[in-house]
Design an enzyme around this catalytic site. Structure first.
Site, PDB file in Angstrom:
ATOM      1  CG  ASP A 127      -1.981  -0.929   1.220  1.00 41.23           C
ATOM      2  OD1 ASP A 127      -2.799  -0.853  -0.103  1.00 41.23           O
ATOM      3  OD2 ASP A 127      -2.325  -1.601   1.876  1.00 41.23           O
ATOM      4  CB  ILE A 128       3.569   2.484   2.288  1.00 37.74           C
ATOM      5  CG1 ILE A 128       2.626   2.182   3.644  1.00 37.74           C
ATOM      6  CG2 ILE A 128       4.474   3.598   2.280  1.00 37.74           C
ATOM      7  CD1 ILE A 128       1.639   3.338   3.775  1.00 37.74           C
TER       8      ILE A 128
END
Length: 351
Positions: free
Chosen positions: A162-163
């Protein structure tokens, strides 16, 4: 002194992690971010807890500073949503591919040539398969290569796919804004979690692509550097990295093994990698003879990279948190731009 993105209006139609982290970075840089949340429940991460701070999870609070939330139903309030889009420079969404088109907010349907329209999904615009971070870590090979040899796989303690996707998306948005300054044209951006994680795994993917080597589980080590892993000391664990020959010579002195400097099986990194199963069992018994602090002092004095295995709370003692306007502490944005410091520290604003 204005922030870099002052005057840029961002409409945030994202939830969970990858989209919200991206738009938070834009907000930190000065963009005016309006986050659209579902009436009633809001972003799903509001309930991702405990722990909670008041009514909201700390998870949600850590992803949504420098934004103003509004409650809109994308179907029932379609006209209001369309008006918000028309007034925006950037739109960011992370629905499954096809959803925005069905809602009437697809890129082609909007026909706003100056709009920068960014989509984040699990597997790209051709796939409607849902993709949360856990599944992406499994599918990418990250779980396999991070496992201890012969042990069960595990995941990272934070949503790394996600990051990474959020950072690639924000970088693409910044590039598109720069291009729009010169051409007046917006852009259509697609970023997937799967490709982002594989891109971030470059040392592993290049081994497979260029040498035909499928990386094996490396656990607390690294396939291409030895030693580069965690060792157990008398009172805790210490990470030690020796990525070049200059440091290897110093490391041998610290370990009081000068004979290893010219050892026929250890004298180069390539040899140490080839003979890791011989070298590591020789190193492992040495570290329990001293405390972690003692080894750190000796290695630091020699300039050999090392670091204690710390808890998150211990790590945070080494930084100065931001204090948001309501007094909440927050992790600082790591970008430091000398001519435009980032003092903007607004807490998430609720609908």
């Amino acid at each position: 002194m204005s922030l870099p993105l002052a005057g840029i209006r961002v409409l945030d139609l994202t939830r969970a992690v990858a989209g919200p982290f991206c738009t938070m970075m834009l907000g930190d840089l000065g963009a005016e971010v309006t986050k659209v949340e579902e009436p009633g429940a809001g972003d799903e991460t509001r309930q991702w807890g405990p722990p909670f701070h008041g009514d909201d999870s700390t998870y949600w609070l850590g992803l949504n500073r420098n934004k103003t939330s509004i409650a809109l139903d994308l179907k029932a309030d379609a006209a209001a949503v369309r008006a918000r889009i028309a007034d925006s420079d950037v739109l960011v969404e992370n629905f499954r591919p096809g959803v925005m088109d069905r809602l009437g907010f697809g890129y082609e349907q909007l026909a706003q040539p100056a709009l920068i329209y960014a989509s984040v999904s699990g597997f790209g615009p051709e796939s409607t398969q849902p993709g949360y971070d856990l599944m992406i870590q499994a599918l990418s090979g990250l779980m396999h290569t991070s496992a201890l040899p012969g042990a069960a796989v595990g995941k990272t303690s934070f949503p790394v796919a996600d990051i990474l996707a959020s950072l690639f998306t924000s970088q693409a948005i910044l590039a598109a804004l720069f291009r729009r300054q010169r051409t007046g044209e917006g852009a259509r951006i697609h970023v997937s979690l799967f490709e982002s994680l594989l891109a971030g795994m470059s040392p592993l993917t290049s081994a497979a692509l260029l040498a035909g080597v499928d990386p094996a589980p490396a656990g607390l080590g690294l396939a291409s550097i030895v030693p580069y892993q965690v060792f157990t000391c008398a009172d805790g664990q210490l990470a030690v990295g020796v990525p070049n020959e200059r440091l290897w010579l110093r490391f041998c002195d610290v370990m009081e093994r000068p004979d290893w400097k010219a050892h026929p099986r250890f004298a180069s990194n390539a040899l140490r990698v080839q003979h890791r199963d011989e070298l590591l069992p020789l190193l492992a018994p040495l570290f329990p003879t001293r405390t972690r602090a003692d080894w750190q002092q000796r290695l630091n004095t020699a300039g050999v990279p090392c670091g204690s295995v710390q808890t998150v709370a211990e790590a945070l003692r080494q930084i100065t948190p931001w204090e948001l306007e309501d007094g909440l502490p927050a992790m600082p944005n790591p970008m430091r731009i000398s001519q435009c410091p980032m003092p903007r520290r607004r807490p998430p604003r609720k609908p």
